[in-house]
Motif scaffolding. Structure first.
Motif, PDB file in Angstrom:
ATOM      1  N   LEU A 210      47.784  73.865  45.366  1.00  0.00           N
ATOM      2  CA  LEU A 210      48.163  73.068  44.400  1.00  0.00           C
ATOM      3  C   LEU A 210      49.414  72.847  44.009  1.00  0.00           C
ATOM      4  CD1 LEU A 210      44.932  73.608  41.944  1.00  0.00           C
ATOM      5  CD2 LEU A 210      45.393  71.784  43.359  1.00  0.00           C
ATOM      6  N   SER A 211      50.125  74.023  43.989  1.00  0.00           N
ATOM      7  CA  SER A 211      51.811  74.041  43.769  1.00  0.00           C
ATOM      8  C   SER A 211      52.289  73.134  44.860  1.00  0.00           C
ATOM      9  CB  SER A 211      52.236  75.358  43.863  1.00  0.00           C
ATOM     10  OG  SER A 211      51.818  76.145  42.576  1.00  0.00           O
TER      11      SER A 211
ATOM     12  N   SER B 149      51.651  69.461  44.189  1.00  0.00           N
ATOM     13  CA  SER B 149      52.488  69.164  42.958  1.00  0.00           C
ATOM     14  C   SER B 149      53.930  68.610  43.417  1.00  0.00           C
ATOM     15  CB  SER B 149      52.282  70.106  41.863  1.00  0.00           C
ATOM     16  OG  SER B 149      53.147  69.902  40.752  1.00  0.00           O
ATOM     17  N   THR B 150      54.443  69.853  44.081  1.00  0.00           N
ATOM     18  CA  THR B 150      55.826  69.571  44.278  1.00  0.00           C
ATOM     19  C   THR B 150      56.107  68.277  45.074  1.00  0.00           C
ATOM     20  OG1 THR B 150      56.298  71.992  44.023  1.00  0.00           O
ATOM     21  CG2 THR B 150      58.105  70.795  45.440  1.00  0.00           C
TER      22      THR B 150
ATOM     23  N   THR C  77      55.909  65.208  43.174  1.00  0.00           N
ATOM     24  CA  THR C  77      57.048  64.974  42.592  1.00  0.00           C
ATOM     25  C   THR C  77      58.326  64.286  43.286  1.00  0.00           C
ATOM     26  OG1 THR C  77      56.440  66.777  41.045  1.00  0.00           O
ATOM     27  CG2 THR C  77      58.637  65.916  41.060  1.00  0.00           C
TER      28      THR C  77
END
Length: 595
Positions: A578-579, A582-583, A586
């Motif tokens: 998930l990290s 998300s990055t 972005t």
């Protein structure tokens, strides 16, 4: 009239008050809630329970340290009840009326003296002295006894009672010394008390007596044509004449004093003793006797007529502690009792009838013959004998060699067993093959008979017991030696415990235990197991039910099925994924990818 009723009431209450204490002292349940105290326990075991009623009825009861008396009387019209406890000074205070020296007095003498003092001061006082509680005191026994001991007794306990079964075969009944508390030493002869009824030789013991039992000087046996045959302890200067006339109580009408047989064991030249033929002249001259001598006075009726009779073909050998060992040919109706009493001419003084050994060669299992242990009851029952049987009666002076058996012997196969240790007597020449066949019942399912071994002088000798137990044609000639140790290991099985437990591993198998027992041995379930979920697999890999009995080499696996535990195992992966997403999103938004 009122005063007379009061006197009767007081005396009735006084007598009634003795009864509960008597019940406590002599009964099995008293004032301790049904528990017998240590003092009472010893007194009851030794049949020495003090009894106030017995003391009151006995003219011999002497005032003793620790006695408790109740004195009741009327001082004018006032009833008085006074407790008197005897201390070691024996000075007895009679209320405030006087002091009496009670040492050496009987209860009846004390009672008369106390009541006289009271009545001299209060003529109508109706004085009454009652024994409330007889004293219990200690004595000490030492010398030639099985156990040196301190005993608790009371004032009507005789010397013979306290000795009881504590005397050894070397204890003297004629030379027993008692040292009293004042240092005076007296010697007593219990034989005279038993034989002549001289109770002065069997005294009542007193507080702090020290009883010393001395060793015998001479014990001599007399058999045959006397009124009281038996074994007697002779005093110095007493010999054949006293043995026959005093101890044996004289000759019978059929005694033949021309054929007195003496067997002497001390300094004898043969194992069965030296035989000496004595006559009536030796009896008159008071022939000198030694310790363990055995005298037999034959009867004129003992001579059997010579009858020619065909004998059964049985040759039997008897050896050891009989007067005439040898090999004899027995008739059809003659067996063990006849062999010993007629052919062997009876047992010697030192015969040990608890360890008679029979070696039977007919229909034997072992090449060296089958060994059978006999005892005195087999003599009484006249055990049937077979051709070539060999009987050995050992002497009490000869001890058998011994060896040891340790491990899984004489233990249960259905319970958690501990190693056993046995000491076994054997006869020289005995083999392990013959011994193990005789002891087959000692072995169970937990005995690893295939891997047994002998420890001999630090050397390990393997011994597979299975052929000896189950193959009748198998022979083993390993001779048993003194101080050998036969080790029979335990047959050990295990159960494996794995999975969500604190201490996974292999644990000893115990019959009749469930899966929860082994989980407990492994420390129990960890927090990773929910609902006690387990998998049980037998030795062949077959899945078992939880209710099935656990068998050897079973594997029990505790499942790691807790939700949080399983989630925490994959949570780091999910979080990392998930990290990254998300990055990436972005960056893509910042670069205008979605414009």
């Amino acid at each position: 009239m009122v005063k007379r009723i009061s006197v009767y009431f007081l005396l009735t209450m006084l007598i009634w008050s003795v009864t509960p204490l008597e019940a406590q002292t002599g009964g099995s349940e008293g004032g301790t809630g049904g528990q017998v105290t240590e003092v009472e326990d010893e007194l009851l075991i030794n049949n020495l329970s003090p009894s106030a009623q017995l003391a009151l009825s006995s003219p011999d009861y002497r005032v003793t340290v620790g006695d408790v008396y109740i004195l009741a009387y009327f001082a004018g019209s006032t009833p008085v009840e006074y407790t008197i406890t005897v201390d070691n000074t024996y000075r007895i205070r009679v209320s405030n009326l006087g002091v009496i020296d009670g040492a050496g007095k009987t209860f009846n003498q004390l009672k008369a003296q106390v009541e006289t003092i009271v009545l001299s001061n209060y003529p109508l006082g109706a004085a009454q002295l009652v024994l409330r509680q007889p004293a219990v005191f200690k004595i000490y026994i030492k010398g030639e006894v099985h156990t040196t001991r301190e005993m608790q007794v009371w004032a009507l306990t005789r010397l013979s009672t306290v000795l009881g079964n504590n005397l050894t075969s070397y204890s003297s009944m004629r030379n027993i010394q008692i040292r009293s508390s004042n240092g005076q030493v007296r010697t007593y002869d219990l034989f005279m008390a038993n034989r002549a009824g001289d109770l002065s030789q069997d005294p009542y013991v007193r507080p702090d007596d020290i009883i010393t039992v001395n060793r015998i000087d001479r014990k001599v046996t007399i058999n045959g044509a006397v009124e009281r045959p038996g074994t007697y302890e002779l005093l110095r200067g007493e010999n054949l004449k006293q043995l026959v006339e005093v101890y044996g109580y004289g000759l019978t009408d059929f005694a033949d004093t021309t054929r007195i047989d003496l067997v002497r064991y001390i300094d004898s030249q043969s194992g069965s003793g030296d035989r000496t033929l004595l006559s009536n002249q030796d009896l008159l001259n008071n022939y000198r006797l030694q310790n363990f001598d055995e005298v037999t006075i034959r009867s004129v009726t003992a001579e059997r007529p010579v009858v020619t009779q065909e004998r059964y073909e049985r040759q039997i050998t008897i050896a050891g502690a009989v007067r005439r060992p040898g090999t004899y040919q027995l008739r059809m109706d003659e067996n063990l009792k006849d062999l010993i009493e007629v052919y062997g001419d009876g047992l010697t003084l030192l015969a040990d009838t608890t360890r008679i050994e029979l070696i039977r060669y007919t229909n034997r299992v072992a090449l060296t013959g089958d060994r059978i242990s006999l005892n005195e009851s087999d003599i009484i029952n006249n055990l049937p004998l077979e051709h070539l049987d060999s009987i050995t009666i050992p002497s009490i002076a000869v001890f058998r060699p011994s060896f040891f058996v340790e491990g899984a012997v004489n233990v249960s196969a259905t319970a958690l067993a501990t190693s056993n240790h046995l000491t076994i007597d054997f006869v020289l020449g005995d083999t392990y093959g013959a011994f193990l066949r005789r002891s087959q019942s000692w072995f169970s399912a937990v005995s690893d008979t295939q891997n047994a071994y002998i420890l001999r002088d630090g050397t390990r000798i393997p011994l597979n017991i299975n052929p000896l137990l189950y193959d009748p044609n198998y022979e083993n000639d390993i001779a048993i030696r003194e101080n050998d140790t036969l080790i029979v290991p335990f047959r050990q099985y295990f159960v494996s415990v794995a999975g969500a437990v604190y201490s996974p591993g292999r644990y000893p198998y115990i019959p009749d235990r469930g899966w929860d027992y082994y989980i407990g041995l492994a420390g129990g379930f960890t927090q990773n197991n929910a609902g006690e979920t387990i998998t049980v697999m037998d030795i062949n890999g077959k899945k078992m039910k939880k209710a099935d009995p656990i068998t050897p080499e079973t594997t029990i696996t505790a499942q790691s099925n807790d939700f949080l535990y399983n989630f925490n195992r994959i949570a780091p992966v999910i979080t990392t994924t998930l990290s990254i997403l998300s990055t990436t999103l972005t960056l893509m938004i910042a670069l205008g990818v979605f414009n």
